[in-house]
Design an enzyme around this catalytic site. Structure first.
Site, mmCIF file in Angstrom:
data_model
loop_
_atom_site.group_PDB
_atom_site.id
_atom_site.type_symbol
_atom_site.label_atom_id
_atom_site.label_comp_id
_atom_site.label_asym_id
_atom_site.label_seq_id
_atom_site.Cartn_x
_atom_site.Cartn_y
_atom_site.Cartn_z
ATOM 1 N N ARG A 1 70.619 57.838 48.172
ATOM 2 C CA ARG A 1 69.598 56.833 48.435
ATOM 3 C C ARG A 1 70.261 55.463 48.421
ATOM 4 O O ARG A 1 70.361 54.807 49.439
ATOM 5 C CB ARG A 1 68.459 56.942 47.404
ATOM 6 N N LYS B 1 59.087 47.812 36.708
ATOM 7 C CA LYS B 1 58.772 47.485 38.098
ATOM 8 C C LYS B 1 57.366 47.999 38.443
ATOM 9 O O LYS B 1 56.748 48.708 37.656
ATOM 10 C CB LYS B 1 59.810 48.128 39.023
ATOM 11 N N TYR C 1 30.092 63.770 50.275
ATOM 12 C CA TYR C 1 30.484 63.703 51.678
ATOM 13 C C TYR C 1 31.000 65.051 52.174
ATOM 14 O O TYR C 1 31.761 65.736 51.491
ATOM 15 C CB TYR C 1 31.579 62.657 51.879
ATOM 16 N N MET D 1 34.438 56.234 47.436
ATOM 17 C CA MET D 1 35.160 55.010 47.110
ATOM 18 C C MET D 1 34.819 54.488 45.715
ATOM 19 O O MET D 1 35.698 54.062 44.969
ATOM 20 C CB MET D 1 34.856 53.918 48.142
#
Length: 359
Positions: free
Chosen positions: A130, A35, A255, A303
């Site tokens: 779950r 998956k 940054y 990024m």
């Protein structure tokens, strides 16, 4: 593609890991969990490589359709089952096995008219809370499934362990006891073991095992790496140095200016960032390989770029190969530095990257 960041998928390592699973659980059939695009490795690529798997586990119909369109004939199990009644017909058309884990699904399976029969896996909630039927509901649900005109043969019983990655956890023993007691009412195939249980709990190797993370060479345990269990990394995320800065003591990097040079030094710029799937929250000090030498990440991930301390590799040149994880750098270690788990890193690799198969 000209951008140097890319993903290398080692199909030979994938086959090796499957063989290793068969060594650990030699008497069990294997449902390979593919998956989420095979945990970022490419669902069709992995399915075609693991053509000796007994079945594939997927999360949704879209994944199953993708496999059938690629001419994959291996049995496919829809792990979350149908979401609505209209799914039942497509499940039958695609010849899928289906997990039934709640009464809504049971009802739509009973009421929907379909051509052909559907093989069912009945999920029991033994304590993870779950998905799955409570233990006191199982007997009634089994009776309804076995009398349902749409169901092919006796359902396979399954459960999922919440703490198999933790040795000697009390909850695991409680779940195993619950499953043993509930499953006594029916003589049929059974499955418990995920990747962690395949390694940690040989008593859970019943008729089927369901490896996911370990297929891709990653340890499902919190205190080990894949190689500790004879596994080989399948995915390598790599790029190149695209610039080198000569900075002075106390100059900031990146940054927010969160990191400053402790001395005059070289800083390397890598063409990769969180836009490619590298974790933005990786801390300064996260290891990165530059021509097989460990160099620490410094400053915040951008990024499209990362900055690293080149004092360990002073002869670095523009164009030198960089490994962010995989080849000689365990993804488990990178995940620890980013306060996350390897699953998230693998699934988060961006599709803008070039994917290259090696075998």
């Amino acid at each position: 593609m000209t951008r140097p960041s890319r993903v290398i998928i080692d199909t030979k390592a994938l086959k090796h890991n499957f063989t290793r699973i068969k060594e650990l659980a030699p008497h069990s059939k294997v449902m390979a969990i593919i998956k989420a695009d095979a945990y970022g490795h490419g669902i069709v690529r992995v399915a075609k490589t693991l053509n000796n798997a007994d079945a594939f586990g997927v999360a949704c119909l879209e994944e199953a359709e993708q496999l059938r369109l690629a001419s994959i004939k291996t049995p496919i199990i829809l792990l979350e089952g149908p979401y609505k009644s209209s799914d039942i017909s497509l499940i039958a058309k695609l010849d899928l096995d289906v997990v039934i884990h709640n009464k809504y699904q049971l009802e739509i399976l009973e009421k929907t008219k379909v051509e052909g029969l559907i093989k069912v896996w009945l999920k029991i909630d033994t304590g993870m809370h779950r998905l799955g039927f409570a233990s006191n509901e199982v007997e009634e649900v089994l009776k309804r499934l076995m009398s349902c005109k749409n169901v092919h043969s006796t359902p396979i019983l399954m459960t999922h362990l919440a703490t198999a990655n933790e040795k000697d956890n009390v909850l695991t023993n409680q779940q195993l006891d619950t499953f043993k007691n509930v499953s006594k009412i029916l003589h049929t195939e059974k499955t418990i073991a995920n990747s962690a249980a395949i390694i940690n709990l040989p008593e859970t190797h019943l008729d089927w095992v369901r490896p996911g993370l370990m297929l891709y060479g990653v340890s499902p345990l919190t205190d080990s790496f894949g190689y500790n269990h004879g596994l080989k990394s399948v995915m390598t995320l790599e790029s190149e140095i695209i610039s080198i800065q000569n900075l002075s003591k106390n100059e900031p990097v990146g940054y927010g200016a969160t990191w400053r040079c402790p001395e005059d030094m070289q800083v390397g710029i890598i063409a990769a960032g969180y836009g490619d799937g590298f974790p933005r929250h990786a801390k300064s000090g996260t290891p990165i390989l530059v021509d097989n030498v460990r160099c620490p990440l410094i400053g915040r991930a951008s990024m499209d770029m990362l900055t690293i301390d080149l004092r360990n590799q002073p002869k670095t040149k523009i164009g030198d190969r960089v490994v962010l994880w995989g080849d000689s750098l365990p993804i488990e270690e990178v995940a620890l530095h980013a306060d996350t788990i390897p699953y998230e890193l693998l699934c988060g690799v961006h599709k803008r990257l070039q994917f290259v198969e090696r075998n």
